[in-house]
Scaffold this active site. Structure first.
Site, PDB file in Angstrom:
ATOM      1  CG  ASP A   1      -0.379  -0.597   2.395  1.00 27.22           C
ATOM      2  OD1 ASP A   1       1.075  -0.533   2.617  1.00 27.22           O
ATOM      3  OD2 ASP A   1      -1.104  -1.124   3.416  1.00 27.22           O
TER       4      ASP A   1
ATOM      5  CG  ASN B   1      -9.024  -1.814  12.185  1.00 30.11           C
ATOM      6  OD1 ASN B   1      -7.999  -2.708  11.534  1.00 30.11           O
ATOM      7  ND2 ASN B   1      -9.539  -0.762  11.649  1.00 30.11           N
TER       8      ASN B   1
ATOM      9  CG  HIS C   1      -5.805  -2.605   9.095  1.00 32.00           C
ATOM     10  ND1 HIS C   1      -5.686  -1.175   9.240  1.00 32.00           N
ATOM     11  CD2 HIS C   1      -4.442  -2.796   9.204  1.00 32.00           C
ATOM     12  CE1 HIS C   1      -4.812  -0.699   9.621  1.00 32.00           C
ATOM     13  NE2 HIS C   1      -3.686  -1.876   9.616  1.00 32.00           N
TER      14      HIS C   1
ATOM     15  CD  GLU D   1      -8.857   0.781   7.843  1.00 34.58           C
ATOM     16  OE1 GLU D   1      -8.737  -0.273   8.723  1.00 34.58           O
ATOM     17  OE2 GLU D   1      -8.257   1.693   7.982  1.00 34.58           O
TER      18      GLU D   1
HETATM   19  P1  PGA Z   1       2.078  -1.944  12.752  1.00 37.56           P
HETATM   20  O1  PGA Z   1       0.908  -1.962  11.604  1.00 37.56           O
HETATM   21  O2  PGA Z   1       2.982  -2.910  12.194  1.00 37.56           O
HETATM   22  O3  PGA Z   1       2.831  -0.625  12.663  1.00 37.56           O
HETATM   23  O4  PGA Z   1       1.592  -2.180  14.053  1.00 37.56           O
HETATM   24  C1  PGA Z   1       0.358  -3.032  11.143  1.00 37.56           C
HETATM   25  C2  PGA Z   1      -0.728  -2.776  10.219  1.00 37.56           C
HETATM   26  O5  PGA Z   1      -1.463  -1.886  10.796  1.00 37.56           O
HETATM   27  O6  PGA Z   1      -0.987  -3.495   9.280  1.00 37.56           O
END
Ligand code: PGA
Length: 251
Positions: free
Chosen positions: A67, A136, A138, A143
Site C-alpha cells: 500500500d 481492527n 485490517h 479496513e
Molecule cells: P504496525 O501496523 O506494524 O505498525 O503495527 C500493522 C498494520 O497496521 O497492518
C-alpha cells in the site's frame, strides 16, 4: 494456519527473517510482497544484517508492496516508498526498479489501481506475502467491511488506523485520509503468507483471527481460507489465545 510463538519482538523478527531468507535462497527470483509499519522493521534489520554478513543476494528479487498513502509523493519522508528505501532497499543489492509500490500521487487512481493489478499479474503472482495486522483486523489497508473480492483499490482510512499511524507523523491531522491498497483477493492469491504480530495491543486481533469465524467485518479472518499461512507472534500478541490451540515454540 501454522502458529509459531516467539518470546518477544526480537525473536519474532529473527524467526521471520530466517523464514524469508530460506525462501529467497530457494528461489533467487522470488516475488516478495512487502509491508510497512512497526511490525516488519525488526525483520528488515535482520535481513540487512544477514545480507551483509552472509551475502544473501536480492539481485534478482522483485518486490511488490501492499500500500501507499494517497497524496504523498515517493520523496515525502512519510511515504511508504521512503520507509522501504530507508528500512530495507537502500541496504540490500535489490534493484530499485524491481521494487514496486502504488503511486500515491497518480493523476488517475482508478488507472493506477488497474496498473498495479496488472503488475502483480505480470510478475507471475506473489510468492511470499509478508503481512502485519491492524488492531481492527485490517491487512494492508483493507479496513473492516472490505469485500473479500477486492483487488487494488482506494480506501478511506478509519480513525483508529490514522491514530495508530500518527506516531510516524508530526500530528494526527498530517496523516493522510486515504490510501491505495492491494485488495484482499490479491493478498489471498499469494502462494505463501507470513503474518507477524507483536505486543499486547495486537492480542485481541490475534485471538479473533485464530478463534473467530471468517467474516468481512474482520479482514484478517480471510487468512483462514488460505492453505499456506504462517503466523509468527510473540507471547504478548498470543496472550489471549486458548492454550489448547497449541502454538509451536520458535527456536
Ligand atoms: P504496525 O501496523 O506494524 O505498525 O503495527 C500493522 C498494520 O497496521 O497492518
Amino acid at each position: 494456519m501454522n502458529v509459531i510463538q516467539a518470546f518477544d519482538y526480537e525473536q519474532m523478527s529473527r524467526l521471520a527473517a530466517a523464514y524469508i531468507i530460506k525462501q529467497v535462497r530457494l528461489n533467487p527470483s522470488i516475488v516478495l510482497g512487502l509491508a510497512t509499519g512497526g511490525t516488519p522493521e525488526g525483520t528488515y534489520r535482520q535481513l540487512i544484517r544477514d545480507h551483509k554478513e552472509f551475502g544473501t543476494s536480492y539481485q534478482k528479487v522483485k518486490s511488490i508492496n501492499l500500500d501507499e498513502y494517497v497524496g504523498l509523493s515517493p520523496h515525502h519522508p512519510n511515504s511508504f516508498r521512503q520507509f522501504m528505501n530507508e528500512h530495507l532497499f537502500n541496504h540490500l543489492d535489490i534493484q530499485k526498479e524491481q521494487t514496486q509500490l502504488p503511486d500515491g500521487k497518480a493523476s488517475d487512481f482508478i488507472q493506477e489501481c488497474k496498473r498495479y493489478d496488472i503488475l502483480i499479474e505480470r510478475s507471475g503472482g506473489i510468492d511470499l506475502q509478508l503481512l502485519g495486522i491492524g488492531e481492527n483486523g485490517h491487512i494492508g489497508f483493507n479496513e473492516p467491511g472490505t469485500s473479500f473480492q477486492t483487488k487494488t483499490h482506494i480506501v478511506n482510512l478509519t480513525e483508529s488506523t490514522r491514530k495508530a499511524n500518527a506516531r510516524f507523523f508530526e500530528n494526527l491531522s498530517s496523516v493522510p485520509e486515504q490510501a491505495l491498497t492491494m485488495g484482499i483477493q490479491s493478498i489471498l492469491q499469494s502462494k505463501r503468507i507470513l503474518l507477524l504480530a507483536s505486543g499486547n495491543h495486537k492480542a485481541e486481533a490475534i485471538m479473533k483471527l485464530i478463534n473467530g469465524k471468517v467474516d468481512e467485518g474482520f479482514p484478517a479472518s480471510t487468512l483462514n481460507l488460505h492453505n499456506d499461512v504462517t503466523l509468527i507472534a510473540d507471547q504478548a500478541a498470543l496472550s489471549l489465545v486458548d492454550r489448547g490451540k497449541g502454538a509451536e515454540h520458535g527456536r
